[in-house]
Design an enzyme around this catalytic site. Sequence first.
Site, PDB file in Angstrom:
ATOM      1  N   HIS A  77      37.212  38.093  30.513  1.00 27.29           N
ATOM      2  CA  HIS A  77      37.485  37.801  31.810  1.00 27.29           C
ATOM      3  C   HIS A  77      35.984  37.678  32.342  1.00 27.29           C
ATOM      4  CE1 HIS A  77      37.541  42.161  31.778  1.00 27.29           C
ATOM      5  NE2 HIS A  77      37.655  42.075  33.067  1.00 27.29           N
ATOM      6  N   TRP A  78      35.139  38.626  31.974  1.00 27.46           N
ATOM      7  CA  TRP A  78      33.696  38.668  32.460  1.00 27.46           C
ATOM      8  C   TRP A  78      33.250  37.232  32.445  1.00 27.46           C
ATOM      9  CZ3 TRP A  78      29.597  42.723  32.426  1.00 27.46           C
ATOM     10  CH2 TRP A  78      30.338  44.036  33.158  1.00 27.46           C
ATOM     11  N   ARG A 102      30.816  50.111  39.925  1.00 25.71           N
ATOM     12  CA  ARG A 102      29.679  49.222  39.962  1.00 25.71           C
ATOM     13  C   ARG A 102      29.051  49.303  41.425  1.00 25.71           C
ATOM     14  NH1 ARG A 102      29.506  47.460  34.855  1.00 25.71           N
ATOM     15  NH2 ARG A 102      31.273  47.588  33.876  1.00 25.71           N
ATOM     16  N   HIS A 120      41.741  52.244  29.450  1.00 26.97           N
ATOM     17  CA  HIS A 120      40.950  51.817  30.488  1.00 26.97           C
ATOM     18  C   HIS A 120      41.182  52.560  31.856  1.00 26.97           C
ATOM     19  CE1 HIS A 120      38.092  49.514  33.186  1.00 26.97           C
ATOM     20  NE2 HIS A 120      39.085  48.894  33.622  1.00 26.97           N
ATOM     21  N   TYR A 148      33.131  38.993  40.434  1.00 30.19           N
ATOM     22  CA  TYR A 148      32.367  38.867  39.019  1.00 30.19           C
ATOM     23  C   TYR A 148      31.242  37.641  38.854  1.00 30.19           C
ATOM     24  CZ  TYR A 148      36.048  41.416  36.708  1.00 30.19           C
ATOM     25  OH  TYR A 148      36.806  42.505  36.254  1.00 30.19           O
ATOM     26  N   ASP A 164      35.596  51.220  37.172  1.00 32.75           N
ATOM     27  CA  ASP A 164      35.609  49.778  37.108  1.00 32.75           C
ATOM     28  C   ASP A 164      34.791  49.003  38.197  1.00 32.75           C
ATOM     29  OD1 ASP A 164      37.007  47.478  35.455  1.00 32.75           O
ATOM     30  OD2 ASP A 164      37.286  46.860  37.185  1.00 32.75           O
ATOM     31  N   ARG A 165      35.139  47.956  38.701  1.00 37.64           N
ATOM     32  CA  ARG A 165      34.337  47.256  39.618  1.00 37.64           C
ATOM     33  C   ARG A 165      33.793  48.427  40.605  1.00 37.64           C
ATOM     34  NH1 ARG A 165      32.747  43.427  36.708  1.00 37.64           N
ATOM     35  NH2 ARG A 165      32.125  42.558  38.638  1.00 37.64           N
TER      36      ARG A 165
END
Length: 296
Positions: free
Chosen positions: A151-152, A110, A276, A214, A106-107
């Site tokens: 939520h993005w 990135r 997820h 975000y 996930d984050r």
Amino acid sequence: MLFQAFMPFELDVDGDITIFGVRKGAGPPLLLLHGFPENHLMWHRIARRLAQKYSVVAIDLRGYGKSSKPAGDDSHAIYSKRTMAKDCIAVMTKLGHAKFYICAHDRGARVAHQLCIDHPSHVEKAILLDIAPTLAMYEQADMLFATAYYHWFLLIQKSPFPETLISANPEAFMDYQMGGRHSPTIQIFDSEAYDSYLEAMRDPAAVHAMCEDYRAAATIDLEHQREDIKEGRKIQCPLMILWGKNGLIEKKYDAIAEWKKVSASTVEGEALDCGHYIPEELPETLLEKIETFLTD
């Protein structure tokens, strides 16, 4: 205590920024990076097994868990993935690991994406869990994406609007965010781990930091990814992509094709029979995939 056998540490990485983590093992170094809205505890179902073969380092990204939570600014650079990647390099260097493997969700995935591009000599192989490149996801945004990843768009709103909404009822936010939206049931999460995730949502500084993460993704991170594409900077190490068969990545993206666009090396991977939160939903399968990929 989920990581009782691991050694905790806190390292200064950038002025007054401290990164918290745990480590264990004596083999090749493997860095584990968590996603939103979690912390290093999300790896508890696979970390001890991995530590039998690898020098496992699991950290809390800046803004998460027990790591520093600096206030953001209008540039959002403090929470850019380029900055967070530098945190990772500083941690691994201070622990004596000049080159290492990465497994990130996930984050954290990135952050790992940017780390692989900015610091190619440090990464042997990378495993990214349940993401497509940030730029590709925003550029292909549609109703399906906006609904599944609402939520993005909420968290990038100007401070303190999303912070105020979340802090008004963190329990309700977490119950919706993690309890069925991406996972089959909230019961998949260990109670100790989930309590720590919820505790962060009760901390205004942590909520602000997550929103800044975000906000950075929707602004400065996109600038960096566009620059990387323009300059021909790509991921150099072998890459494995795994994603949940029941999630958005499977429904909307050709994950392998999207990662081949930003990689100069081999890209392999597949959808797994889960949602997820792969390390908590399907740990045995993930362990098998990690060990096979890293030892090939």
